[in-house]
Design an enzyme around this catalytic site. Structure first.
Site, PDB file in Angstrom:
ATOM      1  N   ARG A  58      31.599  35.714  30.097  1.00  0.00           N
ATOM      2  CA  ARG A  58      32.338  35.077  28.998  1.00  0.00           C
ATOM      3  C   ARG A  58      33.489  34.207  29.497  1.00  0.00           C
ATOM      4  NH1 ARG A  58      30.860  40.054  26.823  1.00  0.00           N
ATOM      5  NH2 ARG A  58      32.857  40.914  27.476  1.00  0.00           N
ATOM      6  N   GLU A  95      36.249  52.655  37.982  1.00  0.00           N
ATOM      7  CA  GLU A  95      36.620  54.034  37.690  1.00  0.00           C
ATOM      8  C   GLU A  95      35.641  55.018  38.329  1.00  0.00           C
ATOM      9  OE1 GLU A  95      37.897  56.760  33.862  1.00  0.00           O
ATOM     10  OE2 GLU A  95      37.180  54.718  33.532  1.00  0.00           O
TER      11      GLU A  95
END
Length: 174
Positions: A58, A95
């Protein structure tokens, strides 16, 4: 015009408990998109870029029209394996694992002033990886920008620690 009026919140996407801020509704309204790009251009020009780097995918929608508007070059920072030819890569921690961001070798000349762009800044992991990759190839990262900043997450702080000024059009506190 309030840009937030043209950004849709999608609850529980991509997983339960997440509110996804979707720029598709902004892109679908040409008047709003034109205003958004005009406002971004006025901010990004302050960073005096030679090249705008858009983050997959994007970020391309933000960087490409701004590059045309500002008369800058445009390059893509992509996920591993998406660019043809020889690439330079930067691995970064997520993460739960790692990811890789790449740029085509020779896409940006050493010393060029680059602004890195995406649609949204959250934790700043991908944006920081893009900054590190651009620095690895000798670019001077003069700024970063997004349409949306999730101010309750540490993205801006991460860019500050990298000494990269940041601008956005719409900030959300929750």
């Amino acid at each position: 015009m309030n840009i937030k009026d043209h950004i849709r919140g999608v609850p529980d996407f991509p997983k339960p408990g997440i509110l996804f801020y979707d720029i598709s509704t902004l892109l679908a309204h040409p008047d709003a998109w034109q205003v958004a790009m005009g406002r971004m251009a006025r901010e990004i020009i302050k960073f005096q870029p030679d090249v705008l780097a858009g983050i997959d995918s994007r970020g391309f929608l933000v960087a490409a029209p701004l590059a045309l508007k500002l008369g800058c070059g445009f390059v893509m920072l992509r996920k591993k394996g998406k660019l043809p030819g020889e690439t330079i890569r930067h691995d970064y921690a997520l993460e739960y694992g790692t990811d890789t961001i790449e740029i085509q070798k020779g896409a940006i000349e050493e010393g060029k002033r680059v602004v890195i762009l995406d649609d949204l800044l959250a934790t700043g992991g991908t944006m920081a990886a893009g900054v590190e990759l651009l620095r690895k190839i000798g670019a001077h990262v003069t700024g970063a920008g997004t349409i949306i900043d999730l101010a309750f997450l540490p993205g801006k702080q991460r860019l500050k620690e990298l000494d990269v000024p940041f601008t956005c059009l719409a900030s959300y506190d929750e």
